[in-house]
Design a protein around this motif. Structure first.
Motif, short mmCIF file in Angstrom:
data_model
loop_
_atom_site.label_atom_id
_atom_site.label_comp_id
_atom_site.label_asym_id
_atom_site.label_seq_id
_atom_site.Cartn_x
_atom_site.Cartn_y
_atom_site.Cartn_z
N THR A 29 0.85 -1.19 -0.20
CA THR A 29 -0.10 -0.03 0.15
C THR A 29 0.86 1.02 -0.25
O THR A 29 2.11 1.11 -0.32
N ASP A 30 0.41 2.42 0.35
CA ASP A 30 1.14 3.50 0.45
C ASP A 30 0.96 4.33 1.84
O ASP A 30 -0.09 3.88 2.57
N THR A 31 1.98 5.05 2.20
CA THR A 31 1.80 5.83 3.41
C THR A 31 0.78 6.79 3.55
O THR A 31 0.15 7.32 4.78
N GLU A 32 -0.04 7.26 2.39
CA GLU A 32 -1.02 8.12 2.65
C GLU A 32 -2.34 7.37 3.03
O GLU A 32 -3.08 7.77 3.73
N CYS A 33 -2.52 6.18 2.28
CA CYS A 33 -3.92 5.53 2.47
C CYS A 33 -3.75 4.48 3.61
O CYS A 33 -4.68 4.12 4.17
N GLY A 34 -2.67 3.96 3.85
CA GLY A 34 -2.69 2.87 4.68
C GLY A 34 -3.49 1.77 4.30
O GLY A 34 -3.53 1.18 3.04
N PRO A 35 -4.28 1.10 5.20
CA PRO A 35 -4.98 0.03 4.94
C PRO A 35 -6.30 0.08 4.06
O PRO A 35 -6.89 -0.70 3.40
N ASN A 36 -6.85 1.24 3.87
CA ASN A 36 -8.03 1.66 3.14
C ASN A 36 -7.92 2.68 2.08
O ASN A 36 -7.77 3.96 2.49
N HIS A 37 -8.03 2.27 0.87
CA HIS A 37 -8.05 3.20 -0.30
C HIS A 37 -9.39 3.84 -0.63
O HIS A 37 -9.46 4.78 -1.36
N ALA A 38 -10.25 3.36 0.07
CA ALA A 38 -11.63 3.71 -0.14
C ALA A 38 -11.80 5.23 -0.33
O ALA A 38 -12.53 5.88 -1.23
N PRO A 39 -11.85 6.01 0.77
CA PRO A 39 -11.84 7.18 0.81
C PRO A 39 -11.30 8.04 -0.14
O PRO A 39 -11.95 9.03 -0.71
N MET A 40 -10.02 7.76 -0.69
CA MET A 40 -9.25 8.35 -1.51
C MET A 40 -9.82 8.09 -2.96
O MET A 40 -10.03 9.08 -3.90
N ILE A 41 -10.26 6.93 -3.24
CA ILE A 41 -10.86 6.49 -4.65
C ILE A 41 -12.26 7.32 -4.63
O ILE A 41 -12.52 7.86 -5.79
N ALA A 42 -12.73 7.43 -3.64
CA ALA A 42 -14.16 8.07 -3.64
C ALA A 42 -13.91 9.44 -3.92
O ALA A 42 -15.11 10.18 -4.55
N LYS A 43 -13.13 10.22 -3.63
CA LYS A 43 -12.64 11.45 -3.86
C LYS A 43 -12.64 11.84 -5.42
O LYS A 43 -12.85 13.09 -5.77
N GLY A 44 -12.37 10.86 -6.22
CA GLY A 44 -12.09 11.07 -7.54
C GLY A 44 -10.63 11.36 -8.08
O GLY A 44 -9.89 11.96 -7.10
N GLY A 45 -10.26 11.04 -9.12
CA GLY A 45 -8.87 11.26 -9.42
C GLY A 45 -7.60 10.41 -8.89
O GLY A 45 -6.51 10.75 -9.18
N MET A 46 -8.22 9.54 -8.01
CA MET A 46 -7.12 8.47 -7.52
C MET A 46 -6.96 7.20 -8.23
O MET A 46 -6.71 6.19 -7.48
N GLY A 47 -7.75 6.68 -9.11
CA GLY A 47 -7.72 5.55 -9.92
C GLY A 47 -9.06 4.84 -9.37
O GLY A 47 -9.81 5.57 -8.48
#
Length: 111
Positions: A29-47
């Motif tokens: 994973t990455d240090t921004e999202c950690g274990p949960n990418h859903a919030p970033m993906i929901a914002k859009g522009g993050m794949g």
């Protein structure tokens, strides 16, 4: 009651390797999202998935990290080259645990 629940959860988890060589099974994973990418993906522009989100976060300045599947714990990774090709994927890492960082010896796809 909450304390008992936390103790029971902790007791059921595999013990973390002592400082020394170990094997870890989990996800890059990455240090921004950690274990949960859903919030970033929901914002859009993050794949559209964890793999794309991890790569985009790293391009924007985050570093690769690792979520141990059994221990439900996030670790930093000292090597940023070896995990790059496995962004968002399940892997087996061999390395040395030092605090909250895994000193990576090898990364391979999990079988």
């Amino acid at each position: 009651m909450l304390a008992l629940s936390a103790c029971a959860t902790h007791a059921a988890s595999p013990p973390a390797p002592a400082s020394g060589d170990g094997e870890f099974l989990g996800y890059i994973t990455d240090t921004e999202c950690g274990p949960n990418h859903a919030p970033m993906i929901a914002k859009g522009g993050m794949g559209a998935n964890d793999r794309e989100c991890t790569r985009i976060c790293v391009k924007k300045g985050a570093t690769y990290g690792f979520v141990d599947a059994a221990r439900k714990r996030f670790y930093q990774l000292d090597d940023q080259d070896a995990p790059a090709r496995y962004a968002g994927l399940k892997v087996r890492i061999r390395g040395r645990l030092q605090g909250d960082t895994i000193l990576v010896q090898s990364v391979a796809p999990a079988e």
